[in-house]
Design a protein around this motif. Structure first.
Motif, PDB file in Angstrom:
ATOM      1  N   ARG A 285       0.844  -1.188   0.000  1.00  0.00           N
ATOM      2  CA  ARG A 285       0.000   0.000   0.000  1.00  0.00           C
ATOM      3  C   ARG A 285       0.887   1.248   0.000  1.00  0.00           C
ATOM      4  O   ARG A 285       1.982   1.236   0.556  1.00  0.00           O
ATOM      5  CB  ARG A 285      -0.861  -0.012   1.273  1.00  0.00           C
ATOM      6  CG  ARG A 285      -1.655   1.260   1.493  1.00  0.00           C
ATOM      7  CD  ARG A 285      -2.409   1.207   2.824  1.00  0.00           C
ATOM      8  NE  ARG A 285      -3.116   2.454   3.046  1.00  0.00           N
ATOM      9  CZ  ARG A 285      -2.821   3.345   3.987  1.00  0.00           C
ATOM     10  NH1 ARG A 285      -1.809   3.097   4.824  1.00  0.00           N
ATOM     11  NH2 ARG A 285      -3.517   4.454   4.123  1.00  0.00           N
ATOM     12  N   ASN A 287       0.490   5.580   0.858  1.00  0.00           N
ATOM     13  CA  ASN A 287      -0.444   6.532   1.453  1.00  0.00           C
ATOM     14  C   ASN A 287      -0.211   7.949   0.942  1.00  0.00           C
ATOM     15  O   ASN A 287      -0.657   8.918   1.537  1.00  0.00           O
ATOM     16  CB  ASN A 287      -0.352   6.492   2.987  1.00  0.00           C
ATOM     17  CG  ASN A 287       1.094   6.602   3.451  1.00  0.00           C
ATOM     18  OD1 ASN A 287       1.934   7.122   2.717  1.00  0.00           O
ATOM     19  ND2 ASN A 287       1.388   6.111   4.643  1.00  0.00           N
ATOM     20  N   ALA A 289       1.194  10.225  -3.030  1.00  0.00           N
ATOM     21  CA  ALA A 289       1.193  10.114  -4.494  1.00  0.00           C
ATOM     22  C   ALA A 289       2.374  10.832  -5.139  1.00  0.00           C
ATOM     23  O   ALA A 289       2.333  11.169  -6.311  1.00  0.00           O
ATOM     24  CB  ALA A 289      -0.116  10.675  -5.049  1.00  0.00           C
ATOM     25  N   TYR A 357      -3.545   1.897  -3.320  1.00  0.00           N
ATOM     26  CA  TYR A 357      -3.782   3.016  -2.411  1.00  0.00           C
ATOM     27  C   TYR A 357      -5.084   2.828  -1.638  1.00  0.00           C
ATOM     28  O   TYR A 357      -6.095   2.394  -2.204  1.00  0.00           O
ATOM     29  CB  TYR A 357      -3.880   4.322  -3.215  1.00  0.00           C
ATOM     30  CG  TYR A 357      -4.352   5.503  -2.391  1.00  0.00           C
ATOM     31  CD1 TYR A 357      -3.470   6.232  -1.597  1.00  0.00           C
ATOM     32  CD2 TYR A 357      -5.702   5.878  -2.393  1.00  0.00           C
ATOM     33  CE1 TYR A 357      -3.905   7.302  -0.830  1.00  0.00           C
ATOM     34  CE2 TYR A 357      -6.147   6.945  -1.617  1.00  0.00           C
ATOM     35  CZ  TYR A 357      -5.246   7.656  -0.836  1.00  0.00           C
ATOM     36  OH  TYR A 357      -5.679   8.703  -0.063  1.00  0.00           O
ATOM     37  N   ASN A 359      -7.079   5.320   1.517  1.00  0.00           N
ATOM     38  CA  ASN A 359      -6.902   6.435   2.452  1.00  0.00           C
ATOM     39  C   ASN A 359      -6.981   5.894   3.881  1.00  0.00           C
ATOM     40  O   ASN A 359      -7.310   4.723   4.098  1.00  0.00           O
ATOM     41  CB  ASN A 359      -7.922   7.550   2.189  1.00  0.00           C
ATOM     42  CG  ASN A 359      -9.359   7.084   2.361  1.00  0.00           C
ATOM     43  OD1 ASN A 359      -9.613   5.956   2.786  1.00  0.00           O
ATOM     44  ND2 ASN A 359     -10.306   7.940   2.030  1.00  0.00           N
ATOM     45  N   ILE A 369      -1.671   1.580  -8.093  1.00  0.00           N
ATOM     46  CA  ILE A 369      -1.049   2.879  -8.358  1.00  0.00           C
ATOM     47  C   ILE A 369       0.308   2.549  -8.952  1.00  0.00           C
ATOM     48  O   ILE A 369       1.091   1.817  -8.350  1.00  0.00           O
ATOM     49  CB  ILE A 369      -0.834   3.699  -7.065  1.00  0.00           C
ATOM     50  CG1 ILE A 369      -2.128   3.813  -6.259  1.00  0.00           C
ATOM     51  CG2 ILE A 369      -0.274   5.076  -7.382  1.00  0.00           C
ATOM     52  CD1 ILE A 369      -3.170   4.735  -6.841  1.00  0.00           C
ATOM     53  N   TYR A 395      -9.611  10.109  -5.292  1.00  0.00           N
ATOM     54  CA  TYR A 395      -8.146  10.138  -5.383  1.00  0.00           C
ATOM     55  C   TYR A 395      -7.705  11.369  -6.189  1.00  0.00           C
ATOM     56  O   TYR A 395      -6.770  12.077  -5.811  1.00  0.00           O
ATOM     57  CB  TYR A 395      -7.659   8.847  -6.057  1.00  0.00           C
ATOM     58  CG  TYR A 395      -6.158   8.755  -6.206  1.00  0.00           C
ATOM     59  CD1 TYR A 395      -5.371   8.149  -5.229  1.00  0.00           C
ATOM     60  CD2 TYR A 395      -5.513   9.271  -7.333  1.00  0.00           C
ATOM     61  CE1 TYR A 395      -3.984   8.063  -5.361  1.00  0.00           C
ATOM     62  CE2 TYR A 395      -4.134   9.200  -7.478  1.00  0.00           C
ATOM     63  CZ  TYR A 395      -3.375   8.588  -6.491  1.00  0.00           C
ATOM     64  OH  TYR A 395      -2.020   8.510  -6.623  1.00  0.00           O
TER      65      TYR A 395
END
Length: 435
Positions: A285, A287, A289, A357, A359, A369, A395
């Protein structure tokens, strides 16, 4: 059978700064075949040496690693002269003689004229365990099961594969049923070379399943034979839990699904072992970008995929009719198989970082991603023709990427900030301008 990796091997041969090459990949993805085929196509002679249970080679590499002495020993073993310009030296199952791996440093430094390719089904484990191997003195090539493009080529659909490369989506859409039918077959057959070859020749789905079961049984034997005794039961339980992990709505790996009350610490080594073998893809994962995405990794949260979509459908016991006829029983697992397929295709694209990803609240999840090195692209996966892209919108509002990709069975369409890319074309993701 055409393998895209052949182009990379030919490029390696012509390179002025050529180093000994190590081909990494799981058992039965076609490493030995590829090396021998490369030797046949590109060299006038090939010397193939399998190091598995080869006491003579173990003895040869046991003393000093003087390259002149080693070449003389290899010539005596092969029964002929080794011409550095025209002979390909293949070291197979090279992890069985760790000093042969160590010798690559000396070949690179003292005898760079020799063309050497190596492979081994458990090479990843040997390297991870710190087997003395020459950092910076070798090149690596990862080999995976056949991609969907290679599957098209293996099943006499070269023109359709070429069309994908050209990205002529108007023409592609006209023939979309051919692609969709081939994709359903690929979900069942997957990309293991033996399964693909059998299907290409006989179109017999039952025979494909027999081959896949045999491959899975060989992997299970590897667990017992090569993994430390204390983690073998954990590897087995973890491996067998993957289909149910992927069938969940949220595909984040849950240790409790392996065994009630299980903790991360107990299974970390088992995951590392499967990953080093090339049997699983661990997708972490992120968190954030920013570039590089690796800086935003959350190492505690990840998804696990297996190396091949056909093997996953075999592990899950999916029947041919269920898959090809779009049976209702398949609905639950369709998303898992589709995400597995997309992961597998993304992994075959060179120099691509692959993550997912969510949140912090868990209200927004983007399936993949990807980090191309120049931009970050969110990719949402839909098993059908679903047009909703709620998570992508969330996103985008937060991170403002240049472009977002939704991949589904819908036709190609470029909207303002969103590209609809058909599932059968996901392998072309990095080939056209995305901005």
């Amino acid at each position: 059978m055409y393998r895209i990796a052949m182009k990379k091997l030919l490029k390696w041969k012509e390179s002025k700064r050529r180093k000994p090459l190590i081909i990494e990949g799981a058992r039965q993805v076609g490493k030995t075949w590829l090396m021998k085929e490369f030797g046949q196509q590109a060299y006038s002679d090939t010397v193939y040496i399998n190091f598995d249970s080869n006491s003579r080679m173990a003895d040869l590499f046991a003393s000093d690693l003087n390259t002149d002495r080693l070449i003389m020993g290899l010539e005596l073993y092969a029964g002929r002269k080794i011409d550095p310009d025209n002979t390909l030296l293949i070291f197979d199952e090279v992890q069985e003689v760790p000093r042969a791996l160590a010798s690559l440093k000396y070949f690179y430094e003292n005898a760079p004229q020799y063309h050497i390719v190596c492979a081994g089904s458990l090479l990843g484990i040997a390297l991870h365990e710190g087997t003395s191997f020459p950092v910076g003195k070798v090149s690596f090539l990862k080999l995976y099961p056949l991609s969907f493009k290679e599957f098209l080529m293996a099943t006499d659909k070269e023109r359709f594969a070429d069309l994908l490369d050209k990205q002529d989506f108007e023409m592609i859409t006209n023939f979309k049923q051919t692609y969709i039918d081939a994709l359903k077959q690929y979900y069942f057959v997957g990309g293991m070379p033996e399964a693909v070859q059998s299907f290409a020749e006989d179109k017999d789905f039952n025979e494909v399943r027999v081959i896949q079961k045999r491959i899975l049984a060989a992997y299970e034997q590897d667990f017992s034979k090569h993994a430390p005794n204390e983690i073998v039961p954990k590897i087995r339980m973890l491996w067998n839990s993957i289909p149910s992990q992927l069938a969940k709505e949220n595909k984040k790996f849950i240790y409790g699904l392996v065994r009630e009350g299980a903790r991360a610490k107990e299974y970390e080594t088992a995951i590392m072992w499967l990953s080093d073998c090339g049997l699983v893809h661990k997708i972490n994962r992120v968190n954030g970008a920013g570039l590089p995405l690796k800086a935003y990794e959350d190492l505690k949260a990840f998804k696990l995929f297996v190396l091949d979509v056909g093997l996953l459908s075999c592990m899950a016991g999916l029947r041919q009719r269920t898959l090809l006829d779009g049976n209702d029983l398949f609905v639950e697992f369709k998303g898992a198989l589709t995400e597995q397929y997309v992961c597998q295709q993304l992994k075959t694209i060179e120099d691509l970082g692959v993550y997912y990803y969510t949140n912090d609240r868990g209200s927004c999840e983007v399936d993949f991603i990807i980090d191309t090195g120049e931009q970050v692209i969110p990719v949402e996966v839909k098993a059908e023709v679903n047009r909703r892209a709620k998570s992508l919108k969330t996103y985008r509002e937060k991170f403002s990427p240049d472009v977002c990709v939704r991949t589904s069975m819908a036709d190609f369409k470029r909207e303002d900030w969103l590209i609809n890319l058909p599932l059968y074309a996901i392998g072309t993701l990095t080939k056209f301008p995305l901005v």
